[in-house]
Design a protein around this motif. Structure first.
Motif, PDB file in Angstrom:
ATOM      1  N   UNK A 129       9.363  59.693  45.596  1.00 25.88           N
ATOM      2  CA  UNK A 129       9.955  58.437  46.076  1.00 25.88           C
ATOM      3  C   UNK A 129       9.354  57.218  45.400  1.00 25.88           C
ATOM      4  N   UNK A 130       8.137  57.351  44.866  1.00 24.18           N
ATOM      5  CA  UNK A 130       7.514  56.214  44.187  1.00 24.18           C
ATOM      6  C   UNK A 130       8.271  55.838  42.915  1.00 24.18           C
ATOM      7  N   UNK A 131       8.984  56.789  42.305  1.00 23.40           N
ATOM      8  CA  UNK A 131       9.771  56.479  41.108  1.00 23.40           C
ATOM      9  C   UNK A 131      10.825  55.420  41.386  1.00 23.40           C
ATOM     10  N   UNK A 132      11.766  55.685  42.323  1.00 20.57           N
ATOM     11  CA  UNK A 132      12.756  54.645  42.637  1.00 20.57           C
ATOM     12  C   UNK A 132      12.123  53.412  43.283  1.00 20.57           C
ATOM     13  N   UNK A 133      11.003  53.575  43.994  1.00 21.36           N
ATOM     14  CA  UNK A 133      10.376  52.434  44.661  1.00 21.36           C
ATOM     15  C   UNK A 133       9.870  51.405  43.640  1.00 21.36           C
ATOM     16  N   UNK A 134       9.136  51.870  42.630  1.00 20.54           N
ATOM     17  CA  UNK A 134       8.618  50.917  41.637  1.00 20.54           C
ATOM     18  C   UNK A 134       9.738  50.407  40.731  1.00 20.54           C
ATOM     19  N   UNK A 135      10.762  51.244  40.498  1.00 21.94           N
ATOM     20  CA  UNK A 135      11.888  50.752  39.710  1.00 21.94           C
ATOM     21  C   UNK A 135      12.673  49.705  40.488  1.00 21.94           C
TER      22      UNK A 135
END
Length: 476
Positions: A453-459
């Motif tokens: 979930x950190x992938x879409x969160x930082x993007x």
């Protein structure tokens, strides 16, 4: 032997002379003090005697101060209590739209109650206490009658200074009402962010981009609100309101300062409130748009990302921003600067300062400044209430579109994505990612989605900054 005796006598003689000199000085100082004290007492006694002997005798320097009886004194104290002010206060104030309204004491009392509720949500319920507790206290402070904590100050032409300026107004004008605090916050976020999950799984960037549907889709809702009596927004104000959908407080403050400073108070409080309420708002939407089978999807472990990749990523993103969208360069540049400082590893002290001391200090000041804008004339009117409602709509749409786009991507992907991580496409880092992980664990205690979930969160952070840049480039 004689030489030693001579030296010893010389030393003693010198000591005796110094002692006598110091004694004489001390004696003279004591005598002078007694003389001045006696003289002052004589003069004071003479003045006091003259004052009491004369029927109109007054304390020197108090000639222009009116006399007051015990009854008048008691009445004056009663009028300056908070209870009296909440009942009797009435003053004309200007709303964000420029209209004059009467602000009564009961409205200030209502905002104080709202402030205590915000503090309760942070302290007792654990909804982002680092944000809500200082915001709540800022709200309480600024609505205390007669305290003047949020006073904008009175210009003194004679002395060329501001008088009676409240400390909350100083905080707001120094860093909240401009881009100062938001950019420092972005540096701190960058220093605390690991872009590894995004680099390892680049397709999750589409989920961060999809969440921006909530931002741009709300633009149409804001313009449609103009048909409601008492509501009137232009395109710049619509942009400042729509960006709330990204759930990014610093970006909201930044774009409001650029496009619609008159709406700063309302949009900032709405954005930070929805950031804090992510654990309450997102789960029902996530569950409504997914099936149990989709929530149970397990994703493959992410590959290891090299140190070189992590160092090059912020520089590449920053260069692309400079070349393609310079209006977003301040936000993205500060984000990437903080991340580069963290990843390069040769300035550990600066990285730790950005992550800890500086981030904490600026967060407290920013939150107090945001809370200081929660006053009756800025909130208790149709336009402001509609902004709060539209901000919630924007945030819900952003959450929903992230989930739906993840479901759509699964139609073409061999390795399926758990749609729950789509909701993390909003910019609330890392709250949104933690919520995705928490909902996933409810259905499968062994399914850890946090790093995915950190992938879409930082993007989403980058996406919201780009959206803000596009709006500023178009209307700034």
């Amino acid at each position: 032997m004689l030489d030693f005796k001579f030296k010893r006598d010389t030393v003693w003689i010198t000591k005796i002379c110094i002692i006598m000199l110091l004694g004489a000085m001390a004696l003279s100082l004591v005598l002078a003090a007694f003389s001045n004290t006696a003289k002052a007492q004589t003069q004071a006694a003479a003045k006091t005697e003259a004052s009491y002997m004369q029927p109109d005798g007054i304390i020197p320097g108090s000639e222009n101060i009116g006399r007051i009886s015990l009854v008048e004194f008691a009445k004056s104290i009663a009028k300056t209590t908070g209870i009296s002010a909440f009942i009797t206060d009435a003053k004309e104030m200007i709303t964000p739209s420029g209209d004059m309204i009467m602000v009564y004491g009961w409205k200030e009392f209502l905002m104080v109650v709202v402030g205590f509720v915000i503090v309760w949500l942070g302290a007792a319920k654990g909804f982002e206490p680092l944000l809500l507790i200082p915001i709540g206290f800022g709200t309480i402070f600024v609505n205390i009658p007669l305290a003047g904590i949020g006073n904008p100050g009175i210009w003194n032409d004679a002395e060329k200074i501001f008088e009676h300026q409240g400390f909350l107004d100083i905080i707001y004008k120094s860093g909240v009402g401009n881009e100062f605090f938001p950019l420092f916050i972005f540096m701190g976020i960058g220093a605390m962010t690991d872009f590894g999950p995004l680099i390892a799984n680049p397709k999750t960037a589409l989920l961060g981009a999809s969440a921006q549907f909530g931002v741009f889709g709300t633009l149409f809702g804001v313009t449609a609100m103009n048909y409601i009596p008492g509501v009137n927004f232009n395109l710049k104000q619509a942009c400042a309101t729509a960006i709330i959908g990204g759930a990014d407080g610093p970006t909201t403050i930044y774009i409001a300062a650029k496009l619609a400073p008159e709406l700063m108070a309302t949009v900032a409080v709405a954005a930070y409130s929805y950031m804090a309420l992510v654990p309450l708002i997102q789960p029902p939407i996530m569950k409504a748009l997914t099936t149990k089978e989709e929530r149970l999807i397990r994703m493959k472990q992410l590959r290891n990302v090299s140190k070189t990749e992590k160092i090059l990523f912020p520089m590449i993103v920053f260069v692309l921003t400079i070349l393609l969208l310079p209006a977003a360069a301040p936000l993205i540049g500060c984000l990437m600067f903080g991340n580069f400082i963290k990843e390069i590893g040769v300035v550990e002290r600066i990285s730790k300062t950005l992550q800890n001391e500086l981030m904490n200090i600026v967060s407290v000041l920013l939150s107090l400044g945001v809370g200081s804008q929660m006053t009756p004339e800025k909130f208790l009117n149709p336009s402001s209430l509609s902004i709060v409602a539209l901000g919630l709509l924007a945030f819900c749409v952003a959450t929903g579109t992230g989930v739906l786009v993840a479901k759509f991507m699964n139609l073409f992907l061999k390795d399926k994505i758990n749609p729950l991580i789509g909701s993390a496409g909003v910019s609330a880092v890392p709250m949104a990612a933690r919520v995705s992980n928490k909902v996933g664990l409810e259905y499968d205690p062994g399914n850890f989605l946090l790093m995915h979930a950190m992938g879409p969160n930082v993007s989403g952070v980058i996406g919201t900054a780009i959206a803000a840049g596009v709006m500023i480039a178009s209307y700034g």
